[in-house]
Design a protein around this motif. Structure first.
Motif, short mmCIF file in Angstrom:
data_model
loop_
_atom_site.label_atom_id
_atom_site.label_comp_id
_atom_site.label_asym_id
_atom_site.label_seq_id
_atom_site.Cartn_x
_atom_site.Cartn_y
_atom_site.Cartn_z
N GLY A 158 -0.90 34.22 33.52
CA GLY A 158 -1.50 34.10 32.19
C GLY A 158 -0.53 34.39 31.08
O GLY A 158 -0.41 33.62 30.11
N TYR A 159 0.22 35.52 31.21
CA TYR A 159 1.14 35.90 30.13
C TYR A 159 2.35 34.97 30.08
O TYR A 159 2.87 34.68 28.99
N SER A 160 2.83 34.51 31.23
CA SER A 160 3.96 33.58 31.21
C SER A 160 3.55 32.25 30.60
O SER A 160 4.34 31.61 29.88
N ALA A 161 2.30 31.83 30.86
CA ALA A 161 1.82 30.59 30.24
C ALA A 161 1.72 30.74 28.73
O ALA A 161 2.01 29.78 27.97
N MET A 162 1.31 31.93 28.28
CA MET A 162 1.24 32.16 26.83
C MET A 162 2.63 32.13 26.20
O MET A 162 2.82 31.60 25.10
N LEU A 163 3.61 32.72 26.90
CA LEU A 163 4.96 32.75 26.36
C LEU A 163 5.58 31.35 26.27
O LEU A 163 6.33 31.05 25.33
N THR A 164 5.27 30.51 27.24
CA THR A 164 5.88 29.17 27.28
C THR A 164 5.07 28.11 26.55
O THR A 164 5.46 26.95 26.52
N ASN A 165 3.95 28.51 25.98
CA ASN A 165 3.11 27.55 25.26
C ASN A 165 3.79 27.18 23.93
O ASN A 165 3.96 28.03 23.05
N GLU A 167 2.68 25.63 21.43
CA GLU A 167 1.78 25.57 20.28
C GLU A 167 1.76 26.88 19.49
O GLU A 167 1.23 26.91 18.38
N TYR A 168 2.27 27.96 20.08
CA TYR A 168 2.22 29.26 19.41
C TYR A 168 3.64 29.78 19.21
O TYR A 168 4.52 29.59 20.06
N GLN A 169 3.82 30.44 18.10
CA GLN A 169 5.08 31.09 17.80
C GLN A 169 4.85 32.60 17.84
O GLN A 169 4.29 33.19 16.92
N TRP A 170 5.22 33.20 18.96
CA TRP A 170 4.98 34.63 19.13
C TRP A 170 6.07 35.44 18.45
O TRP A 170 7.24 35.06 18.46
N SER A 171 5.66 36.57 17.91
CA SER A 171 6.64 37.47 17.30
C SER A 171 7.43 38.18 18.41
O SER A 171 7.04 38.19 19.57
N GLU A 172 8.53 38.79 18.02
CA GLU A 172 9.35 39.51 19.00
C GLU A 172 8.58 40.67 19.61
O GLU A 172 8.71 40.97 20.79
N ALA A 173 7.74 41.34 18.81
CA ALA A 173 6.93 42.46 19.33
C ALA A 173 5.92 41.96 20.36
O ALA A 173 5.71 42.60 21.40
N GLU A 174 5.32 40.82 20.07
CA GLU A 174 4.35 40.26 21.02
C GLU A 174 5.04 39.83 22.32
O GLU A 174 4.51 40.06 23.42
N LYS A 175 6.22 39.22 22.18
CA LYS A 175 6.95 38.81 23.38
C LYS A 175 7.32 40.02 24.24
O LYS A 175 7.22 39.97 25.47
N GLU A 177 5.74 42.79 24.36
CA GLU A 177 4.51 43.28 24.97
C GLU A 177 4.13 42.45 26.20
O GLU A 177 3.78 42.99 27.25
N PHE A 178 4.23 41.13 26.08
CA PHE A 178 3.91 40.24 27.20
C PHE A 178 4.86 40.49 28.38
O PHE A 178 4.43 40.59 29.53
N LEU A 179 6.16 40.61 28.04
CA LEU A 179 7.15 40.84 29.11
C LEU A 179 6.95 42.20 29.78
O LEU A 179 7.18 42.36 30.99
N SER A 226 -7.77 43.80 28.75
CA SER A 226 -6.68 43.23 27.95
C SER A 226 -6.08 41.99 28.59
O SER A 226 -5.18 41.38 28.01
N ALA A 227 -6.56 41.63 29.78
CA ALA A 227 -6.01 40.45 30.46
C ALA A 227 -6.40 39.18 29.71
O ALA A 227 -7.49 39.10 29.14
N PRO A 228 -5.53 38.17 29.70
CA PRO A 228 -5.85 36.91 28.99
C PRO A 228 -7.12 36.26 29.51
O PRO A 228 -7.88 35.67 28.73
N TRP A 229 -7.36 36.36 30.83
CA TRP A 229 -8.54 35.71 31.40
C TRP A 229 -9.82 36.52 31.15
O TRP A 229 -10.90 36.09 31.54
N ALA A 230 -9.70 37.71 30.53
CA ALA A 230 -10.88 38.53 30.24
C ALA A 230 -11.34 38.37 28.79
O ALA A 230 -12.29 39.04 28.37
N ASN A 231 -10.68 37.50 28.03
CA ASN A 231 -11.14 37.24 26.65
C ASN A 231 -12.53 36.61 26.69
O ASN A 231 -12.82 35.73 27.49
N GLY A 232 -13.37 37.06 25.81
CA GLY A 232 -14.74 36.55 25.78
C GLY A 232 -15.72 37.43 26.53
O GLY A 232 -16.93 37.17 26.50
N TYR A 233 -15.22 38.48 27.18
CA TYR A 233 -16.09 39.44 27.87
C TYR A 233 -16.09 40.74 27.07
O TYR A 233 -15.05 41.19 26.58
N HIS A 234 -17.25 41.35 26.94
CA HIS A 234 -17.41 42.52 26.09
C HIS A 234 -17.45 43.79 26.95
O HIS A 234 -18.42 44.04 27.67
#
Length: 353
Positions: A158-165, A167-175, A177-179, A226-234
């Motif tokens: 999930g996180y590697s797919a977000m990094l390589t997407n 369509e999004y420009q991630w900040s250095e702090a976000e990168k 965090e993902f790494l 905090s997992a990408p696949w858990a977005n949308g769950y409360h």
């Protein structure tokens, strides 16, 4: 063994006396006068020699029958043991007296040998049972780790797919965090692979230590939510405001709780509310309750990990959690109905403060 040798000696002595009596009786019948006078003839000596020879051969046959019959039974029994057949031999009832239940003649002479072979059969059967249970536990352990490998792989994917997407420009702090998360999950993968080499001897290996179960569960909830696949769950965490010490193996208990939380996500639709409560009960037990208002499932999944309900929910994750919790001496309670959500309760003995 002394009793066996004494009985065999008595049997041989009895047969020898019988031979002497038969010879004297036959000689008295055919040569009564010779027996009284004490004089013998060539015919008499030849007769006695032939009679002794015949009786000696008959004695050997009797002794052979006396000794060989039980020995053949023992050979057949040992052959069955060598083939993994630990039940009593087929002729077991035939060699025992119906009234007293004791061994018949000549098997009674080998009473101690019967007892020793019975002990050997029991030992072999227990060893095979223990080996079978140990092998089964190994298979369960390997299957559980194979199942748990999916969770960190999902994080990494999930996180590697977000990094390589693109369509999004991630900040250095976000990168960073993902790494960092990818690195943590890679370390988790390495731990699970190492667990595959654990020497399972009929039980799950535990390395218990005292930990604050409230903080422990809070970290598990934060990790899964905090997992990408858990977005949308409360997710909601509700616990006592003070620490609750519990003696457990942190790594295995985290696997159990994470399995339950991941199950609540991947087997329910988005928008499902997942509430986690940690409380200290009046009887000194600590309860971790995971509730959701999702689709629910059949409780038989906990007992039969191969079953898949019509909702497509597999019980393997629940079964793994159940085994890990029970290995800690805890209780795992399931309450669920299709369409009415699920309530999973873990009860562990709180450590003495």
């Amino acid at each position: 063994m002394f009793r066996m040798a004494l009985q065999l000696l008595m049997a041989f002595f009895f047969l020898f006396v019988c031979i002497q009596v038969i010879v004297i009786v036959v000689a008295w019948i055919f040569w009564p006068g010779m027996i009284q006078s004490g004089n013998s003839t060539g015919h008499y000596e030849s007769f006695v020699l032939i009679l002794f020879t015949v009786l000696f051969l008959l004695t050997l046959l009797l002794i052979g029958w006396y000794l060989w019959k039980p020995v053949y039974f023992f050979m057949s029994w040992i052959k069955c043991l060598a083939n993994g057949q630990y039940d009593f031999p087929r002729r077991w009832a035939e060699i025992h007296s119906r009234k007293r239940g004791s061994l018949k003649f000549p098997y009674a002479v080998y009473k101690e040998l019967f007892e020793h072979i019975q002990m050997l059969a029991g030992t072999l059967q227990n060893n095979e049972k223990a080996l079978r249970e140990s092998e089964q536990m190994k298979q369960v352990w390997i299957r559980g780790i194979s199942h748990d490998l999916k969770t960190p792989l999902t994080y990494i994917s999930g996180y590697s797919a977000m990094l390589t997407n693109p369509e999004y420009q991630w900040s250095e702090a976000e990168k960073r965090e993902f790494l960092s998360v990818i690195q943590q999950k890679a370390a988790h993968l390495q731990e699970l692979v190492q667990d595959l080499n654990e020497n399972i001897q009929g039980h799950i290996p535990l390395l218990p230590e005292t930990a604050d179960i409230v903080e422990f569960v809070r970290r598990a909830v934060a990790d899964v939510s905090s997992a990408p696949w858990a977005n949308g769950y409360h997710f909601r965490m509700d616990s006592e405001p003070y620490p609750i010490p519990v003696s457990c193996d942190p790594k295995l208990m985290m696997r159990a709780i994470r399995n339950l939380l991941v199950n609540a996500v991947v087997h329910n639709p988005e928008g499902t509310k997942i509430t986690v409560r940690v409380a200290l009960l009046q009887d000194g037990m600590t309860e971790i309750r995971i509730e959701d208002n999702g689709i629910g499932f059949s409780e038989t999944l906990v007992k039969n990990t191969a079953e898949i309900t019509s909702s497509g929910r597999s019980g393997l994750g629940l079964s793994i959690a159940k085994q890990l919790i029970e290995a800690h001496g805890g209780q795992f309670i399931v309450a669920s109905k299709p369409g009415e959500g699920t309530s999973l309760s873990i009860r562990l003995q709180a450590a003495q403060s």
